[in-house]
Design an enzyme around this catalytic site. Structure first.
Site, short mmCIF file in Angstrom:
data_model
loop_
_atom_site.label_atom_id
_atom_site.label_comp_id
_atom_site.label_asym_id
_atom_site.label_seq_id
_atom_site.Cartn_x
_atom_site.Cartn_y
_atom_site.Cartn_z
N CYS A 92 -0.66 -0.28 -0.34
CA CYS A 92 -1.39 -0.91 -1.44
C CYS A 92 -0.35 -1.35 -2.47
CB CYS A 92 -2.40 0.05 -2.06
SG CYS A 92 -3.22 -0.62 -3.52
N CYS A 232 -5.36 -7.41 -5.49
CA CYS A 232 -4.83 -6.81 -4.26
C CYS A 232 -3.39 -7.28 -4.12
CB CYS A 232 -5.67 -7.23 -3.05
SG CYS A 232 -5.01 -6.63 -1.47
#
Length: 303
Positions: A92, A232
């Site tokens: 991530c 993101c």
């Protein structure tokens, strides 16, 4: 899962942070004593019944976690990242920035260069010092090399609309579709459909992208296991690489780095791809709160 334990009469320490509004519950566990199962993570990330977050970052020394012990010689700290539904994810990008910022703020690392272990490998990070007004410095993450695996002919669909997509892997899978309007993505409550069947056996993050100007794009994303998020990091990297190839730019061919500005609902990231294939992401990270979870609430978590 095993119990979420804390000393008698005390709660479990936590923090809340975000990177371009991709938000995370942060659970310090330096010695690897916690066993956070999927149901517990999902409850912690629940925005009504828990703290709320797009995911959870468990902060643990690499040597103390079997998933990262082999990386302990390269990185002291392991980012054990979980999606908001409790599932495990390889990587991530926004989470790495927040994770590194936390390490510096907590005195566990110094500003400058540091290494962070993830399930997608070790990520090299640079944490800038604070500005004169105290604003936290931005964080740059070496996101590794983008892979553009086949097959050709991948498609993304929302309702009855279908778009061609590019398959980009940033340690986790992405399908990038260029559209006329970000509204074309619909509500993104559920995952867009992808074809052909079987290309993404473990699910996929889907990005919808529009142009804003030269080397400047905007995007929305459905993250597998989390739904639509306001940012993101790996998705922004995948989008920048896909946009460069669409624009006929490949640093491996030109010998020159290329930079794209990527606007997300939660803020702005700058993505740079180098001739050796490395991708760097630069953006902000903030810690907004810290506290302890109530012992009685902890005791009621799923077993």
């Amino acid at each position: 899962m095993g119990p979420v334990s804390a000393p008698t009469g005390t709660g479990l320490p936590f923090l809340k942070g975000h990177g371009t509004q991709n938000d995370f519950v942060i659970v310090p566990d330096p010695d690897g004593r916690l066993d956070l199962g999927p149901a517990t993570v999902a409850r912690l990330c629940d925005r009504r019944a828990g703290i709320g977050g797009d995911g959870l970052l468990r902060v643990v020394r690499s040597a103390a976690d079997p998933a990262a012990a082999h990386l302990a010689g390269e990185a002291e700290w392991f980012m054990d990242y979980r999606n908001s539904d409790g599932s495990i994810a390889e990587m991530c990008g926004n989470g790495v920035r927040v994770f590194a910022h936390y390490l510096v703020q907590a005195g566990l690392a110094k500003p400058g260069a540091l290494a962070v272990a993830t399930r997608a490998g070790v990520r090299q990070v640079r944490v800038a010092g604070p500005a004169a007004d105290g604003t936290p410095g931005e964080v740059t993450v070496d996101m590794g090399r983008a892979l553009l695996p086949g097959p050709d002919g991948i498609e993304v669909a929302v309702d009855d609309r279908v778009w061609p997509a590019r398959n980009v892997n940033m340690g986790n899978p992405h399908a990038v579709a260029f559209v006329d309007s970000l509204d074309d993505a619909g509500n993104l409550y559920t995952a867009p459909r992808t074809a052909p069947e079987g290309v993404y056996p473990d699910g996929v993050n889907v990005e919808f992208v529009v142009d804003r100007g030269p080397r400047h794009v905007a995007m929305r994303v459905h993250e597998r296991g989390s739904g639509e998020t306001r940012s993101c990091g790996t998705g922004a990297c995948a989008v920048a690489v896909a946009a460069a190839r669409r624009d006929g730019i490949d640093p491996a061919v030109t010998g020159e780095a290329v930079s794209y500005t990527v606007d997300l609902p939660g803020g702005r990231l700058v993505i740079e791809e180098f001739p050796d294939g490395r991708v760097e992401m630069t953006g902000p990270a903030e810690i907004v709160a810290s506290g302890t979870l109530d012992p009685a609430w902890l005791a009621g978590l799923p077993a």
